[in-house]
Design a protein around this motif. Structure first.
Motif, PDB file in Angstrom:
ATOM      1  N   UNK A   1       0.807  -1.214   0.000  1.00 25.74           N
ATOM      2  CA  UNK A   1       0.000   0.000   0.000  1.00 25.74           C
ATOM      3  C   UNK A   1       0.840   1.262   0.000  1.00 25.74           C
ATOM      4  N   UNK A   2       2.081   1.172   0.441  1.00 23.90           N
ATOM      5  CA  UNK A   2       2.958   2.345   0.484  1.00 23.90           C
ATOM      6  C   UNK A   2       4.117   2.156  -0.487  1.00 23.90           C
ATOM      7  N   UNK A   3       4.394   3.199  -1.282  1.00 24.07           N
ATOM      8  CA  UNK A   3       5.530   3.135  -2.206  1.00 24.07           C
ATOM      9  C   UNK A   3       6.853   3.394  -1.494  1.00 24.07           C
ATOM     10  N   UNK A   4       6.808   4.108  -0.378  1.00 22.43           N
ATOM     11  CA  UNK A   4       8.031   4.409   0.359  1.00 22.43           C
ATOM     12  C   UNK A   4       8.662   5.725  -0.020  1.00 22.43           C
ATOM     13  N   UNK A   5       8.294   6.255  -1.174  1.00 19.92           N
ATOM     14  CA  UNK A   5       8.831   7.523  -1.655  1.00 19.92           C
ATOM     15  C   UNK A   5       7.746   8.250  -2.426  1.00 19.92           C
ATOM     16  N   UNK A   6       7.945   9.540  -2.659  1.00 14.86           N
ATOM     17  CA  UNK A   6       7.103  10.268  -3.591  1.00 14.86           C
ATOM     18  C   UNK A   6       5.822  10.814  -2.994  1.00 14.86           C
ATOM     19  N   UNK A   7       4.863  11.074  -3.863  1.00 18.66           N
ATOM     20  CA  UNK A   7       3.594  11.681  -3.501  1.00 18.66           C
ATOM     21  C   UNK A   7       2.846  10.775  -2.525  1.00 18.66           C
ATOM     22  N   UNK A   8       2.299  11.322  -1.434  1.00 17.79           N
ATOM     23  CA  UNK A   8       1.521  10.486  -0.507  1.00 17.79           C
ATOM     24  C   UNK A   8       0.300   9.877  -1.198  1.00 17.79           C
TER      25      UNK A   8
END
Length: 474
Positions: free
Chosen positions: A274-281
């Motif tokens: 669910x979370x990319x870890x970087x970038x746009x929330x």
């Protein structure tokens, strides 16, 4: 301005407008002689002529040539000599060469020299009898998730023409959603099939690296189908995956069961990132939509486990450095007048690569390997991994990227880019819509080389998805 819509059509019943038929429906009807390729092509041309002034998805649209090809297809069906995709209308992304058509790569800086031959994906489709209607638009050098280009008119999203279709397969995504025929092909090096597929509400498959021969080949770059249905993409894969010696990086050919789309969800272990870890929330509406899909897979019997984010800032910034320097090698070699024709956003971004040291460029290139290893390590225990395609829904049409800052160009590709580097097949399938009616993409990623599996799970979701809506009409 938003598009007007018609009532939802049950997928078992052909639409009243031939332009909205799937490739499977067309082929079955041709075989029964219920309709002809000429009638279908005429219907798609009418659709294009009605919608294209608003969408600007096409380049080199040639209705006369398409009708000639449709008549030849009609004759083959009459003789009993039909080819696998005979008479099905299709578009091809502008950067996939078709003989006799210039390949500007989305930029006004390149000379318009006609291509000498079909690139492998175009050749396979033509060999199997598709009716090529047009090429589809893309941004300069394919380096934007946008329909903004210095050469092509601004492409727009059929669900809401004030919004972006995404990119770099911008025109392909818009054309598929608008019903410019059932078959479209794009390319993807960091999300360029999946992002527009997600934002345009269509299915897009980034196959395993090397599964579809392509020319020129490059690290992480693939061609893949963009369609309204998974089955139509599977039909395309049967053709597109045939071998071509021009791609020295392609996989050994396998005669895979592309049209066997059944899968037992109860036997699957599915990871959820669910979370990319970087970038746009991650936008709350996108999160809720993907979480609903995960719940439905769990209720169908799949074992679900969280996948922690694994893409780091060092990985993404390193790749950005390498891609900037690569782009500057192309743009910096141009004369000053030609450079001035490049989209200003792209030129400014590429100029960031000209002062990089050899060590910095090497470090950036090495991040592709680091990302590859991290992706495989994080996902190899799972049959499939589900995630959002993008952290947000479609953004304003006039922007080059969601942030519109060439110093932060890739803050939206955290979910997609690693699977280009790891060779894993990965698809976008529509998961639902925002309150404003914009599509949300669900990313389905498989183990390396399990392209058929990704199609199967995507087809399973296609049948399960509770949020179906009518295709946009103008």
């Amino acid at each position: 301005m938003s598009a007007q819509t018609s009532s939802y059509r049950d997928s078992r019943e052909p639409a009243s407008d031939l332009a909205d038929w799937t490739a499977s429906e067309m082929l079955e009807a041709y075989g029964r002689k219920d309709v002809s390729p000429v009638e279908v092509t005429q219907a798609v041309i009418r659709r294009i002529e009605a919608c294209e002034p608003k969408l600007q998805a096409l380049y080199a649209f040639d209705p006369e040539a398409a009708l000639r090809d449709a008549k030849e297809s009609e004759a083959r069906w009459s003789r009993g000599d039909a080819l696998p995709l005979d008479g099905v209308p299709a578009t091809i992304k502008e950067n996939i060469a078709t003989k006799g058509t210039p390949v500007p790569l989305g930029t006004a800086a390149r000379p318009l020299t006609p291509a000498a031959e079909d690139a492998p994906p175009a050749a396979r489709l033509r060999e199997d009898g598709v009716v090529i209607l047009a090429k589809t638009t893309m941004p300069d050098y394919g380096m934007l998730s946008s329909g903004l280009s210095s050469f092509h008119p601004l492409a727009r999203n059929p669900w809401d023409v004030t919004k972006n279709p995404g990119g770099s397969s911008a025109g392909a995504g818009a054309a598929a959603a608008a019903g410019y025929g059932p078959l479209h092909i794009g390319t993807d090096i960091g999300g360029s099939i999946r992002l527009p597929a997600g934002w345009c509400g269509v299915f897009g498959l980034k196959p395993s690296f090397g599964r579809i021969p392509i020319d020129p080949a490059y690290y992480g770059r693939v061609a893949g189908p963009m369609t309204r249905t998974v089955k139509d993409a599977a039909l395309m894969m049967r053709s597109l995956s045939r071998p071509d010696a021009r791609d020295a990086m392609s996989l050994p050919y396998q005669d895979l069961p592309w049209l066997d789309l059944d899968i037992d969800i109860r036997s699957l272990k599915i990871g959820v990132m669910m979370e990319a870890g970087i970038g746009i929330p991650l936008d709350p509406e996108v999160r809720a939509c993907v979480e609903q899909a995960v719940r439905l897979f769990a209720e169908a019997g799949a074992e679900i486990e969280e996948v922690p984010p694994f893409v780091t800032r060092e990985m993404l910034d390193g790749l950005d450095d390498f891609w900037r320097q690569r782009a500057w090698m192309d743009i910096g070699s141009l004369g000053e007048e030609e450079q001035s024709r490049v989209l200003p956003y792209i030129r400014q971004w590429a100029e960031g690569g000209k002062s990089l040291t050899g060590a910095e460029v090497y470090h950036g290139m090495n991040q592709m390997l680091v990302m590859r290893n991290a992706a495989v390590a994080a996902t190899h225990r799972f049959d499939f991994v589900l995630s959002p395609v993008a952290p947000i829904a479609a953004y304003p049409a006039e922007l080059a990227s969601p942030i519109h800052n060439p110093e932060e160009p890739f803050e939206h590709i955290g979910y997609t880019v690693a699977f280009n580097m790891s060779d894993q097949p990965s698809a976008s399938v529509n998961a639902g819509f925002t309150a404003a009616g914009l599509p949300i993409g669900l990313q389905v990623t498989g183990r390396r080389f399990d392209d058929v599996g990704v199609l199967r799970l995507s087809r399973a979701w296609e049948t399960m998805c509770p949020a179906k809506r009518p295709w946009p009409k103008f």
